[in-house]
Design a protein around this motif. Structure first.
Motif, PDB file in Angstrom:
ATOM      1  N   ILE A  68      41.314  57.033   0.418  1.00 40.95           N
ATOM      2  CA  ILE A  68      42.685  56.553   0.246  1.00 40.95           C
ATOM      3  C   ILE A  68      42.831  55.082   0.645  1.00 40.95           C
ATOM      4  O   ILE A  68      43.946  54.560   0.638  1.00 40.95           O
ATOM      5  CB  ILE A  68      43.687  57.429   1.024  1.00 40.95           C
ATOM      6  CG1 ILE A  68      43.368  57.434   2.516  1.00 40.95           C
ATOM      7  CG2 ILE A  68      43.719  58.835   0.432  1.00 40.95           C
ATOM      8  CD1 ILE A  68      44.460  58.042   3.385  1.00 40.95           C
ATOM      9  N   GLY A  69      41.739  54.435   0.974  1.00 41.13           N
ATOM     10  CA  GLY A  69      41.818  53.020   1.306  1.00 41.13           C
ATOM     11  C   GLY A  69      40.478  52.460   1.720  1.00 41.13           C
ATOM     12  O   GLY A  69      39.560  53.204   2.077  1.00 41.13           O
ATOM     13  N   ILE A  70      40.394  51.126   1.626  1.00 41.75           N
ATOM     14  CA  ILE A  70      39.179  50.421   2.043  1.00 41.75           C
ATOM     15  C   ILE A  70      39.555  49.112   2.713  1.00 41.75           C
ATOM     16  O   ILE A  70      40.630  48.559   2.487  1.00 41.75           O
ATOM     17  CB  ILE A  70      38.224  50.125   0.857  1.00 41.75           C
ATOM     18  CG1 ILE A  70      38.923  49.275  -0.209  1.00 41.75           C
ATOM     19  CG2 ILE A  70      37.690  51.407   0.250  1.00 41.75           C
ATOM     20  CD1 ILE A  70      38.071  48.156  -0.708  1.00 41.75           C
ATOM     21  N   ASN A  71      38.651  48.610   3.535  1.00 40.43           N
ATOM     22  CA  ASN A  71      38.792  47.308   4.167  1.00 40.43           C
ATOM     23  C   ASN A  71      37.407  46.670   4.197  1.00 40.43           C
ATOM     24  O   ASN A  71      36.444  47.333   4.564  1.00 40.43           O
ATOM     25  CB  ASN A  71      39.346  47.459   5.580  1.00 40.43           C
ATOM     26  CG  ASN A  71      39.781  46.145   6.188  1.00 40.43           C
ATOM     27  OD1 ASN A  71      40.144  45.213   5.485  1.00 40.43           O
ATOM     28  ND2 ASN A  71      39.758  46.070   7.498  1.00 40.43           N
ATOM     29  N   VAL A  72      37.318  45.393   3.810  1.00 41.61           N
ATOM     30  CA  VAL A  72      36.024  44.733   3.657  1.00 41.61           C
ATOM     31  C   VAL A  72      36.035  43.373   4.345  1.00 41.61           C
ATOM     32  O   VAL A  72      36.916  42.546   4.082  1.00 41.61           O
ATOM     33  CB  VAL A  72      35.676  44.507   2.166  1.00 41.61           C
ATOM     34  CG1 VAL A  72      34.295  43.882   2.020  1.00 41.61           C
ATOM     35  CG2 VAL A  72      35.777  45.805   1.380  1.00 41.61           C
TER      36      VAL A  72
END
Length: 165
Positions: A68-72
């Motif tokens: 439901i989400g990503i952070n990079v």
């Protein structure tokens, strides 16, 4: 469908990389889906690059185990403690339930652990990106630049900076 239960993990397997890539390419991730050719390539390759250590990807899963989400983020090419923040993306059905805040907490803890000096990020200047622009400002970032026509004609890149130590 709004569920506040989610779990954030750091990408570490090929299966996770494939799922993250599929999420990034889905119609429920980004609001603006007029991707540049480079973005499409990036969405396919970035998760694999995370496995090689070129960047860090955290992802969130809901109770049904769906991403439901990503952070990079990634340390910049100078390797002197500066970091680039490439993406923070939350599924459209799971916004405003704490997923982004969870990613921010995880990211800032990591950056403190590695004694990062600063973080730079960017976004587009179109109205679809007003929410992320406000989030940057609320979290201590300063708008430091604009690159005209970066994405497409009439779509500027806004560059934000935050000193960490």
């Amino acid at each position: 469908m709004l569920v506040t239960q989610f779990q954030i993990q750091r990408l570490s397997t090929r299966q996770e990389a494939e799922e993250v890539s599929a999420f990034m390419l889905s119609d429920r991730s980004f609001d603006d889906t007029r991707y540049t050719p480079g973005e499409l390539k990036h969405f396919r390759e970035l998760p694999v690059r995370a496995l090689a250590g070129d960047c860090i990807i955290w992802y969130a899963r809901n109770d049904e185990h769906a991403i439901i989400g990503i952070n990079v983020i990634a340390e910049n090419e100078q390797q002197t403690g500066g970091y680039n923040w490439d993406y923070l993306v939350v599924h459209q059905d799971y916004r405003k339930v704490g997923v982004a805040a969870g990613f921010l907490d995880q990211m800032y803890r990591y950056l403190a652990d590695v004694r990062a000096r600063y973080i730079v990020t960017y976004t587009c200047d179109l109205p679809e990106y007003a929410t992320i622009q406000r989030m940057f400002l609320r979290n201590g970032f300063t708008l430091i630049g604009r690159c005209p026509d970066y994405y497409y004609e009439g779509e500027d890149r806004l560059i934000y900076y935050r000193k960490l130590v």
